[in-house]
Write a protein that holds these residues in place. Structure first.
Motif, PDB file in Angstrom:
ATOM      1  N   UNK A 106     -12.616 -10.321  -4.490  1.00 50.60           N
ATOM      2  CA  UNK A 106     -12.462 -11.464  -4.008  1.00 50.60           C
ATOM      3  C   UNK A 106     -12.303 -11.739  -2.611  1.00 50.60           C
ATOM      4  N   UNK A 107     -12.390 -10.643  -1.910  1.00 54.04           N
ATOM      5  CA  UNK A 107     -12.525 -10.755  -0.350  1.00 54.04           C
ATOM      6  C   UNK A 107     -11.014 -10.637   0.098  1.00 54.04           C
ATOM      7  N   UNK A 108     -10.243  -9.792  -0.447  1.00 60.83           N
ATOM      8  CA  UNK A 108      -8.837  -9.472  -0.115  1.00 60.83           C
ATOM      9  C   UNK A 108      -8.951  -7.833   0.154  1.00 60.83           C
ATOM     10  N   UNK A 109      -8.022  -7.361   1.208  1.00 58.39           N
ATOM     11  CA  UNK A 109      -7.760  -6.047   1.144  1.00 58.39           C
ATOM     12  C   UNK A 109      -6.549  -5.598   1.219  1.00 58.39           C
ATOM     13  N   UNK A 110      -6.129  -4.352   0.842  1.00 65.33           N
ATOM     14  CA  UNK A 110      -4.697  -3.915   0.973  1.00 65.33           C
ATOM     15  C   UNK A 110      -4.351  -3.431   2.390  1.00 65.33           C
ATOM     16  N   UNK A 111      -3.097  -3.928   2.758  1.00 67.96           N
ATOM     17  CA  UNK A 111      -2.628  -3.685   4.298  1.00 67.96           C
ATOM     18  C   UNK A 111      -1.560  -2.836   4.143  1.00 67.96           C
ATOM     19  N   UNK A 112      -0.721  -2.838   2.850  1.00 70.93           N
ATOM     20  CA  UNK A 112       0.247  -1.813   2.802  1.00 70.93           C
ATOM     21  C   UNK A 112       0.559  -1.355   1.415  1.00 70.93           C
ATOM     22  N   UNK A 113       0.911  -0.049   1.360  1.00 72.37           N
ATOM     23  CA  UNK A 113       1.303   0.184  -0.122  1.00 72.37           C
ATOM     24  C   UNK A 113       2.623   0.884   0.049  1.00 72.37           C
ATOM     25  N   UNK A 114       3.501   0.441  -1.012  1.00 74.83           N
ATOM     26  CA  UNK A 114       4.848   1.260  -1.290  1.00 74.83           C
ATOM     27  C   UNK A 114       4.876   1.814  -2.792  1.00 74.83           C
ATOM     28  N   UNK A 115       5.287   3.084  -2.747  1.00 75.71           N
ATOM     29  CA  UNK A 115       5.451   3.659  -4.087  1.00 75.71           C
ATOM     30  C   UNK A 115       6.701   4.041  -4.281  1.00 75.71           C
ATOM     31  N   UNK A 116       7.471   3.817  -5.371  1.00 74.43           N
ATOM     32  CA  UNK A 116       8.792   4.130  -5.874  1.00 74.43           C
ATOM     33  C   UNK A 116       8.643   4.925  -7.187  1.00 74.43           C
ATOM     34  N   UNK A 117       8.863   6.153  -7.291  1.00 73.80           N
ATOM     35  CA  UNK A 117       8.490   6.796  -8.254  1.00 73.80           C
ATOM     36  C   UNK A 117       7.034   6.708  -8.785  1.00 73.80           C
ATOM     37  N   UNK A 118       6.502   6.199  -9.893  1.00 76.84           N
ATOM     38  CA  UNK A 118       5.398   6.096 -10.280  1.00 76.84           C
ATOM     39  C   UNK A 118       4.940   4.575 -10.458  1.00 76.84           C
ATOM     40  N   UNK A 119       5.618   3.629  -9.472  1.00 77.21           N
ATOM     41  CA  UNK A 119       5.456   2.344  -9.403  1.00 77.21           C
ATOM     42  C   UNK A 119       5.046   1.989  -8.206  1.00 77.21           C
ATOM     43  N   UNK A 120       4.050   1.250  -8.050  1.00 77.66           N
ATOM     44  CA  UNK A 120       3.365   0.681  -6.492  1.00 77.66           C
ATOM     45  C   UNK A 120       3.397  -0.714  -6.409  1.00 77.66           C
ATOM     46  N   UNK A 121       3.624  -1.007  -5.102  1.00 77.22           N
ATOM     47  CA  UNK A 121       3.725  -2.519  -4.806  1.00 77.22           C
ATOM     48  C   UNK A 121       2.489  -2.615  -3.601  1.00 77.22           C
ATOM     49  N   UNK A 122       1.726  -3.614  -3.700  1.00 77.84           N
ATOM     50  CA  UNK A 122       0.776  -3.760  -2.699  1.00 77.84           C
ATOM     51  C   UNK A 122       0.752  -4.898  -2.000  1.00 77.84           C
ATOM     52  N   UNK A 123       0.467  -4.808  -0.713  1.00 80.94           N
ATOM     53  CA  UNK A 123       0.407  -6.030   0.321  1.00 80.94           C
ATOM     54  C   UNK A 123      -0.837  -6.305   0.569  1.00 80.94           C
ATOM     55  N   UNK A 124      -1.534  -7.378   0.327  1.00 81.86           N
ATOM     56  CA  UNK A 124      -2.816  -7.644   0.579  1.00 81.86           C
ATOM     57  C   UNK A 124      -3.191  -8.850   1.470  1.00 81.86           C
ATOM     58  N   UNK A 125      -4.109  -8.950   2.189  1.00 87.99           N
ATOM     59  CA  UNK A 125      -4.657 -10.163   3.072  1.00 87.99           C
ATOM     60  C   UNK A 125      -6.210 -10.465   3.108  1.00 87.99           C
ATOM     61  N   UNK A 126      -6.641 -11.399   3.437  1.00 91.65           N
ATOM     62  CA  UNK A 126      -8.203 -11.718   3.623  1.00 91.65           C
ATOM     63  C   UNK A 126      -8.703 -10.553   4.605  1.00 91.65           C
ATOM     64  N   UNK A 127      -9.836 -10.293   4.059  1.00 94.13           N
ATOM     65  CA  UNK A 127     -10.607  -9.216   4.967  1.00 94.13           C
ATOM     66  C   UNK A 127     -10.957  -9.674   6.272  1.00 94.13           C
ATOM     67  N   UNK A 128     -11.233 -11.193   6.410  1.00 93.93           N
ATOM     68  CA  UNK A 128     -11.773 -11.624   7.690  1.00 93.93           C
ATOM     69  C   UNK A 128     -10.804 -11.548   8.685  1.00 93.93           C
ATOM     70  N   UNK A 129      -9.533 -11.260   8.454  1.00 89.91           N
ATOM     71  CA  UNK A 129      -8.504 -11.031   9.426  1.00 89.91           C
ATOM     72  C   UNK A 129      -8.513  -9.689  10.303  1.00 89.91           C
ATOM     73  N   UNK A 130      -9.663  -9.089   9.998  1.00 89.51           N
ATOM     74  CA  UNK A 130      -9.898  -7.940  10.544  1.00 89.51           C
ATOM     75  C   UNK A 130      -9.161  -6.512  10.154  1.00 89.51           C
ATOM     76  N   UNK A 131      -8.612  -6.579   8.965  1.00 93.22           N
ATOM     77  CA  UNK A 131      -7.800  -5.605   8.258  1.00 93.22           C
ATOM     78  C   UNK A 131      -8.523  -4.671   7.377  1.00 93.22           C
ATOM     79  N   UNK A 132      -8.356  -3.531   7.531  1.00 95.88           N
ATOM     80  CA  UNK A 132      -9.148  -2.392   6.668  1.00 95.88           C
ATOM     81  C   UNK A 132      -8.320  -2.368   5.380  1.00 95.88           C
TER      82      UNK A 132
END
Length: 297
Positions: free
Chosen positions: A271-297
């Motif tokens: 959908x044109x989004x990329x993950x810019x941060x990932x947090x892991x707590x035990x086996x659970x994950x939290x993702x932060x995403x943004x639109x790819x055109x912001x120049x983020x990998x």
């Protein structure tokens, strides 16, 4: 309130518990309201799976899904959930949660409120999201990381549960928020908690399936979207969520295990989004995403 039912597994090795959780989440009939993993033996790394259903689930449908996945469903039990406020009763034994500047507590711990912290009181009622689950804590931490460098103008909390995430966003920023949930009870609890925490004037609480509500559409696009639900619904909602996120917006997703990160990430990458941060707590994950055109990998 209608009689709900709970499916419970015995203690399972972690990888078997994750497999069972995935099967129950993906099973279209019966569809679980929530699926959770509960550690029963830390030394042996054993986990119990619990799934809540709005109506008594069809055991044949569950058995068929289990057989297709190569799992044994003989030891699963299905019992009625006692008709009492079991979530509120359980809160009495829960300690407050500290997540950065946020101090989340029940009414039994008001005396522990901290000066200098943003104190949020959550009355769970029959809704999910006290702040104690790894995914909720992950979202609260991710939210504060986002706000260090980004100032949103509005917020959407999809699957709000008790409203703790929307309330936290409003308390941290003063922005307006739409809080939605498919469960009317959760929306009622969120509305009550918003009043309790002084954010009712900033929040509109609506009952909606996904993003299908006129109020959600009317206030789009959103600079900040929070969705702490389950992996399968997150994937199904990817097109709608991506379309509702502003071009500079931030999206925080949780409710998924570490093993589910790849498939959820792929759904949003499409959908044109990329993950810019990932947090892991035990086996659970939290993702932060943004639109790819912001120049983020």
């Amino acid at each position: 309130m209608n009689q709900q039912f709970i499916l419970t597994s015995p203690g399972l090795a972690r990888h078997h518990a994750i497999e069972l959780s995935d099967v129950l989440e993906a099973c279209p009939w019966p569809e679980a309201l929530a699926v959770s993993m509960v550690e029963t033996d830390e030394a042996r790394d054993l986990w119990r799976i619990e799934a809540i259903y709005a109506d008594e689930p069809d055991r044949i449908g569950i058995d068929d899904a289990m057989q297709r996945a190569g799992l044994d469903g003989n030891n699963l039990s299905i019992t009625p959930v006692p008709q009492k406020d079991w979530v509120r009763e359980s809160l009495a034994g829960l300690a407050p949660v500290v997540a950065g500047r946020l101090f989340v507590h029940g009414n039994h711990d008001r005396h522990l409120r901290r000066s200098g912290s943003i104190n949020i009181e959550i009355d769970a009622g029959l809704a999910f999201g006290t702040g104690h689950h790894n995914t909720t804590r992950g979202c609260l931490v991710a939210l504060q990381k986002v706000l260090k460098a980004y100032k949103p103008k509005n917020c959407l909390d999809v699957g709000c549960g008790t409203g703790v995430l929307a309330i936290a966003a409003c308390r941290l920023t003063g922005i307006t928020a739409i809080a939605s949930d498919i469960d009317e009870e959760a929306v009622t609890v969120t509305r009550d908690n918003a009043r309790l925490n002084g954010t009712a004037h900033l929040m509109r609480c609506v009952t909606a399936t996904g993003l299908d509500h006129p109020a959600i559409t009317a206030h789009a696009p959103y600079d900040l979207i929070l969705a702490n639900i389950l992996a399968r619904p997150l994937m199904a909602l990817a097109p709608a969520i991506a379309a509702a996120l502003s071009s500079s917006g931030r999206l925080i997703l949780s409710g998924l295990t570490s093993d589910q990160v790849r498939m959820v990430r792929a759904s949003y990458l499409a959908q044109g989004l990329c993950v810019i941060d990932t947090l892991v707590d035990d086996n659970w994950a939290t993702l932060t995403l943004a639109h790819k055109q912001r120049g983020m990998a």
